[in-house]
Scaffold this motif. Structure first.
Motif, short mmCIF file in Angstrom:
data_model
loop_
_atom_site.label_atom_id
_atom_site.label_comp_id
_atom_site.label_asym_id
_atom_site.label_seq_id
_atom_site.Cartn_x
_atom_site.Cartn_y
_atom_site.Cartn_z
N VAL A 138 8.92 -4.15 -11.75
CA VAL A 138 10.24 -3.87 -12.32
C VAL A 138 11.24 -3.42 -11.25
O VAL A 138 12.39 -3.84 -11.23
N LEU A 139 10.77 -2.56 -10.34
CA LEU A 139 11.70 -1.88 -9.42
C LEU A 139 11.82 -2.55 -8.05
O LEU A 139 12.81 -2.33 -7.34
N GLU A 140 10.80 -3.30 -7.66
CA GLU A 140 10.79 -3.98 -6.35
C GLU A 140 11.17 -3.03 -5.21
O GLU A 140 10.48 -2.07 -4.96
N GLU A 141 12.32 -3.29 -4.55
CA GLU A 141 12.69 -2.50 -3.36
C GLU A 141 13.23 -1.10 -3.68
O GLU A 141 13.54 -0.33 -2.78
N ARG A 142 13.34 -0.79 -4.96
CA ARG A 142 13.83 0.56 -5.33
C ARG A 142 12.69 1.57 -5.44
O ARG A 142 12.91 2.73 -5.76
N LEU A 143 11.46 1.11 -5.19
CA LEU A 143 10.29 1.98 -5.36
C LEU A 143 9.55 2.18 -4.04
O LEU A 143 9.27 1.22 -3.32
N THR A 144 9.20 3.43 -3.75
CA THR A 144 8.22 3.70 -2.70
C THR A 144 7.02 4.39 -3.34
O THR A 144 7.17 5.29 -4.16
N ILE A 145 5.84 3.89 -2.98
CA ILE A 145 4.58 4.41 -3.49
C ILE A 145 3.94 5.24 -2.38
O ILE A 145 3.77 4.74 -1.27
N VAL A 146 3.65 6.51 -2.67
CA VAL A 146 3.00 7.36 -1.66
C VAL A 146 1.57 7.65 -2.14
O VAL A 146 1.37 8.36 -3.13
N ARG A 147 0.61 7.07 -1.44
CA ARG A 147 -0.80 7.27 -1.80
C ARG A 147 -1.33 8.50 -1.08
O ARG A 147 -1.63 8.45 0.11
N MET A 148 -1.43 9.59 -1.83
CA MET A 148 -1.84 10.87 -1.25
C MET A 148 -3.35 10.95 -1.13
O MET A 148 -4.08 10.60 -2.06
N GLY A 149 -3.82 11.49 0.02
CA GLY A 149 -5.23 11.84 0.15
C GLY A 149 -5.53 13.03 -0.75
O GLY A 149 -4.68 13.48 -1.52
#
Length: 259
Positions: A138-149
Motif C-alpha cells: 500500500v505504502l511503497e516508498e512511504r514506509l520504512t521497516i525497522v527489524r529490531m533484534g
C-alpha cells in the motif's frame, strides 16, 4: 514549523522514542490501549483501542509521520496487518510510516541474514512478515521497516527470565540483540535523515555466544546465570551492516557491554 508525529504504542520503545522526538522539536501524539500515567511535558497522549476506533481520524488528522510501535496482535493471521492498515487508511495521503518489525522474521537457521534474504511478504504465514508485506504493497516508498533484534535495557533483561525458566539453552548460538538506547537512536536517525522506502536491520554489530553473553549479563545484574547444555548448535546471525552504511553509529557495538 514543527513536524507532526504520531506513535501508536507508548510502551518500552514508544515512550523513550516520544521523549527523544520531543527533544528534537518534533510535535508528538502518542497512544496507549489503557489508562496510564504518562509524565512527559508537551506529549499529547490519547487512548486508542482498535476495537473502538471512534477517535482514530482525529488522532492521525494532520500526521506527517506515524510509527507503529505496538506488539503484533497474533489472535489471527491478519489481525496485526488489519490494525495497521486501518490506521494507514485514516491517515493523510502524504504521511510517512515506520513499522517496528522484528528479526524474528528470519528463520532459525545457521545463516547470516541481511535484509535481502527475507523480503516483506503479504502471503507469509509469519504474522509480522505478512504485515510488512501488506503495508509495503500500500505504502511503497512511504514506509520504512525497522527489524529490531532482541530488545534489551531499561527494565528489560531477558537473562532474568532465562535463569528463572530453569530451561537449558544452547551455548554456542549467537545473540542478535539491540539496546534500548540504539533502538530509539536508530529510529530517530532514520526520521532525521528522511530515510524512507527501506527495510533496515537494527541490531548490535557483534554477536557473542549465548553462554558468553548471558553469563556476563547475569553477573552484571547480580543473578545466577542460566543453564547451558553441551550441545554444539549454531544459530542465525542478523547482519546490521546496512544500518551502518546508512550512517547510523551504534552506542553499543558489543552486547556484552550493555548495562
Amino acid at each position: 514549523y514543527r513536524m507532526k508525529c504520531v506513535i501508536f504504542g507508548l510502551g518500552w520503545l514508544g515512550l523513550p522514542l516520544a521523549e527523544q522526538l520531543l527533544h528534537k522539536g518534533i510535535q508528538v501524539t502518542g497512544t496507549t490501549r489503557s489508562e496510564k500515567t504518562i509524565d512527559l511535558d508537551q506529549l499529547n497522549h490519547q487512548l486508542y483501542n482498535s476495537s473502538s476506533v471512534s477517535n482514530l481520524s482525529e488522532i492521525v488528522e494532520a500526521a506527517e509521520l506515524i510509527v507503529f510501535a505496538f506488539p503484533p496482535n497474533r489472535s489471527s493471521l491478519d489481525a496485526y496487518s488489519n490494525e495497521c492498515l486501518s490506521i494507514v487508511e485514516a491517515a493523510p495521503k502524504s504521511c510517512q510510516f515506520i513499522l517496528i518489525s522484528s528479526t524474528s522474521v528470519y528463520p532459525d537457521q545457521a545463516i547470516i541474514y541481511t535484509e535481502k534474504e527475507v523480503l516483506p511478504d503479504a502471503l507469509s504465514t509469519n504474522v509480522i512478515l505478512r504485515c510488512e508485506g501488506n503495508l509495503k504493497n500500500v505504502l511503497e516508498e512511504r514506509l520504512t521497516i525497522v527489524r529490531m533484534g532482541g530488545l534489551v535495557g531499561g527494565n528489560r533483561w531477558p537473562v532474568r527470565f532465562m535463569t528463572q525458566s530453569g530451561k537449558v539453552y544452547a551455548p554456542e548460538e549467537p545473540v542478535n540483540l539491540i539496546h534500548q538506547k540504539d533502538a530509539v537512536g536508530i529510529i530517530v536517525y532514520l526520521i532525521e535523515k528522511g530515510l524512507f522506502g527501506r527495510t533496515v536491520n537494527a541490531c548490535s554489530p557483534q554477536h557473542p555466544s549465548k553462554k558468553e553473553h548471558y553469563t556476563i549479563m547475569a553477573k552484571q545484574i547480580g543473578i545466577a546465570p542460566p543453564l547451558f547444555s553441551d550441545e554444539i548448535s549454531k544459530g542465525k546471525i542478523v547482519d546490521s551492516s546496512y544500518s551502518v552504511e546508512l550512517g547510523y553509529s551504534y552506542h553499543f557495538n558489543d552486547p556484552n557491554l550493555f548495562v
